[in-house]
Design a protein around this motif. Structure first.
Motif, PDB file in Angstrom:
ATOM      1  N   ARG A 181       0.911  -1.206   0.127  1.00 13.15           N
ATOM      2  CA  ARG A 181       0.182   0.077   0.023  1.00 13.15           C
ATOM      3  C   ARG A 181       0.913   1.234   0.072  1.00 13.15           C
ATOM      4  O   ARG A 181       1.722   1.537   0.781  1.00 13.15           O
ATOM      5  N   ARG A 182       0.904   2.015  -1.111  1.00 12.40           N
ATOM      6  CA  ARG A 182       1.563   3.153  -1.175  1.00 12.40           C
ATOM      7  C   ARG A 182       0.997   4.374  -1.725  1.00 12.40           C
ATOM      8  O   ARG A 182      -0.194   4.148  -2.162  1.00 12.40           O
ATOM      9  N   THR A 183       1.528   5.492  -1.281  1.00  9.31           N
ATOM     10  CA  THR A 183       0.816   6.921  -1.770  1.00  9.31           C
ATOM     11  C   THR A 183       1.666   7.650  -2.653  1.00  9.31           C
ATOM     12  O   THR A 183       3.157   7.498  -2.889  1.00  9.31           O
ATOM     13  N   GLY A 184       1.023   8.692  -3.370  1.00  5.41           N
ATOM     14  CA  GLY A 184       1.995   9.544  -4.265  1.00  5.41           C
ATOM     15  C   GLY A 184       1.089  10.951  -4.433  1.00  5.41           C
ATOM     16  O   GLY A 184      -0.137  11.092  -4.048  1.00  5.41           O
ATOM     17  N   THR A 185       1.638  11.626  -5.109  1.00  4.73           N
ATOM     18  CA  THR A 185       1.006  13.097  -5.499  1.00  4.73           C
ATOM     19  C   THR A 185       0.927  12.959  -7.103  1.00  4.73           C
ATOM     20  O   THR A 185       2.145  12.817  -7.665  1.00  4.73           O
ATOM     21  N   THR A 210      -3.763   7.037  -3.385  1.00  2.00           N
ATOM     22  CA  THR A 210      -3.210   5.698  -2.642  1.00  2.00           C
ATOM     23  C   THR A 210      -3.468   4.646  -3.385  1.00  2.00           C
ATOM     24  O   THR A 210      -4.581   4.458  -4.085  1.00  2.00           O
ATOM     25  N   LEU A 211      -2.376   3.741  -3.615  1.00  2.00           N
ATOM     26  CA  LEU A 211      -2.265   2.606  -4.558  1.00  2.00           C
ATOM     27  C   LEU A 211      -2.114   1.404  -3.563  1.00  2.00           C
ATOM     28  O   LEU A 211      -1.624   1.480  -2.694  1.00  2.00           O
ATOM     29  N   THR A 212      -2.714   0.287  -4.147  1.00  2.00           N
ATOM     30  CA  THR A 212      -2.720  -0.758  -3.429  1.00  2.00           C
ATOM     31  C   THR A 212      -2.580  -2.165  -4.551  1.00  2.00           C
ATOM     32  O   THR A 212      -2.901  -2.126  -5.419  1.00  2.00           O
ATOM     33  N   LYS A 213      -1.653  -3.268  -4.032  1.00  2.00           N
ATOM     34  CA  LYS A 213      -1.231  -4.143  -4.914  1.00  2.00           C
ATOM     35  C   LYS A 213      -2.351  -5.216  -4.827  1.00  2.00           C
ATOM     36  O   LYS A 213      -2.624  -5.741  -3.662  1.00  2.00           O
ATOM     37  N   VAL A 214      -2.689  -5.596  -6.043  1.00  2.00           N
ATOM     38  CA  VAL A 214      -3.890  -6.275  -6.259  1.00  2.00           C
ATOM     39  C   VAL A 214      -3.528  -7.871  -6.698  1.00  2.00           C
ATOM     40  O   VAL A 214      -2.834  -7.709  -7.901  1.00  2.00           O
ATOM     41  N   SER A 215      -3.532  -8.979  -6.415  1.00  2.00           N
ATOM     42  CA  SER A 215      -2.941 -10.359  -6.772  1.00  2.00           C
ATOM     43  C   SER A 215      -4.350 -11.029  -6.885  1.00  2.00           C
ATOM     44  O   SER A 215      -5.158 -11.321  -6.515  1.00  2.00           O
ATOM     45  N   ALA A 216      -4.016 -11.673  -8.469  1.00  2.00           N
ATOM     46  CA  ALA A 216      -4.996 -12.867  -8.807  1.00  2.00           C
ATOM     47  C   ALA A 216      -4.609 -13.585  -9.826  1.00  2.00           C
ATOM     48  O   ALA A 216      -3.827 -13.092 -10.838  1.00  2.00           O
ATOM     49  N   GLY A 217      -4.847 -14.710  -9.743  1.00  2.00           N
ATOM     50  CA  GLY A 217      -4.176 -15.839 -10.947  1.00  2.00           C
ATOM     51  C   GLY A 217      -2.728 -15.896 -10.721  1.00  2.00           C
ATOM     52  O   GLY A 217      -2.240 -16.078 -11.898  1.00  2.00           O
ATOM     53  N   GLY A 218      -2.144 -15.744  -9.654  1.00  2.00           N
ATOM     54  CA  GLY A 218      -0.319 -15.650  -9.800  1.00  2.00           C
ATOM     55  C   GLY A 218       0.221 -14.409 -10.252  1.00  2.00           C
ATOM     56  O   GLY A 218       1.252 -14.363 -10.251  1.00  2.00           O
ATOM     57  N   ALA A 219      -0.750 -13.293 -10.792  1.00  2.00           N
ATOM     58  CA  ALA A 219      -0.121 -12.159 -10.965  1.00  2.00           C
ATOM     59  C   ALA A 219      -0.551 -11.003 -10.220  1.00  2.00           C
ATOM     60  O   ALA A 219      -1.586 -11.231  -9.386  1.00  2.00           O
TER      61      ALA A 219
END
Length: 342
Positions: free
Chosen positions: A297-301, A320-329
């Motif tokens: 979970r990361r933030t930016g401008t 705010t960005l979040t990393k989403v995982s699905a199907g091994g990716a």
């Protein structure tokens, strides 16, 4: 026991019959030495010998009796009194709040703001073609006996677009003044052409509490608007150049979808991002800088340029960005968008 009997004024104990010349134990048993037997025989022969009591002992004995009977009497009296007149539980001691006591004569803040804002709207609306309408509106909030013209000469044209009530300053018991910001529009004519200008005015309205009502007690006064002050923004976070490059297209695709109203398809699962509304489109993503950090979970401008109403409007967001995982990716998706705070 002899001393206690004397203190209570009881008769001395007499020896029981047969005790004076009590026989010695029968033979066959252990006998006391002769000298002990002689002493016991001598005491029996003498009997109870009276000892003359001194005056100090007599006084102490009588005083002791008086004290004992006083204690007994006091215990009996207090016991009977509590049966007939049981002790009452004292009322709880209320602790007064000095601040609450000081505020009890204050004009109610919310009611004062409501009355002042309504009054300011009517007061700043000027229409020479309908003078009576303004006076009728003002009379509803004015104290009786005050001229509803309130210093207006009856000429000119000014319209109020918005009123914002502000601070309520308590001046005296049940009296205060209320600050109100008023957005006005003024139409003027120059060289046969009409021109409308808008701006904010600051007004202070005197009010008083009368019973359960708040009324305006006199003419309001125009005062100055607050001026700008200096603010030193704290230094921003360091940039993560690698993540900035890797997620720039993710942010831009989301902004286009947000303007189109399809942000749910471009945002992370579970994100709650409301639509912007119609009439808006993304002109450009001027810059995107992700902050240094770790985790999923990361933030930016983001500095964004919107196109609306035939103009371009640049704005700055914290995304705010979040990393989403699905199907091994896995991939980064936008989870939240807020205004950037310095």
């Amino acid at each position: 026991m002899s001393a206690l009997r004397k203190m209570l004024n009881l008769p001395e104990k007499k020896p029981k019959g047969g005790e004076e010349g009590k026989a010695a134990p029968e033979s066959g048993h252990d006998t006391e030495p002769d000298e002990h037997a002689a002493q016991r025989t001598a005491r029996a022969a003498v009997g109870w010998a009276e000892e003359e009591e001194s005056s100090s002992r007599s006084f102490a004995r009588r005083a002791g009796r008086v004290v004992i009977w006083c204690v007994i009497g006091l215990a009996a009296f207090t016991g009977v009194r509590t049966w007939v007149f049981p002790a009452k539980t004292p009322p709880p001691v209320s602790q007064s709040d000095p601040q609450a006591e000081a505020r009890k004569d204050d004009v109610p803040t919310e009611q004062a703001q409501q009355v002042a804002a309504r009054f300011a709207r009517s007061y700043m609306n000027l229409n020479s073609a309908d003078r009576d309408a303004r006076a009728k509106e003002l009379e509803g909030d004015l104290a009786k006996g005050i001229d509803p013209k309130l210093g207006w000469d009856g000429s000119g044209m000014q319209l109020v677009a918005q009123t914002i009530p502000g601070a309520v300053t308590q001046t005296k018991p049940h009296r205060a003044r209320v600050s109100v910001d008023v957005r006005v529009s003024v139409t003027t004519t120059k060289s046969g052409r009409q021109q409308t200008t808008s701006g904010w005015r600051a007004l202070e309205v005197p009010v008083a509490q009368v019973g359960d009502r708040v009324v305006v007690t006199g003419e309001p006064a125009l005062v100055g608007m607050p001026t700008a002050v200096s603010y030193n923004a704290p230094a921003g976070a360091d940039a993560d150049s690698t993540l900035s490059v890797a997620t720039r297209d993710v942010v831009k695709d989301f902004l286009n979808a947000w303007a189109d109203g399809s942000q749910d398809q471009a945002s992370a699962p579970g994100a709650d991002i409301q639509p912007l509304g119609s009439g808006l489109s993304l002109d450009s993503l001027d810059s995107w800088v992700a902050d240094v950090g770790s985790g999923e979970r990361r933030t930016g401008t983001a500095v964004v340029r919107w196109a609306l109403a035939g103009a371009q409007l640049q704005q700055t967001y914290q995304i705010t960005l979040t990393k989403v995982s699905a199907g091994g990716a896995s991939r980064w998706q936008v989870d939240a968008v807020t205004a950037k705070t310095a």
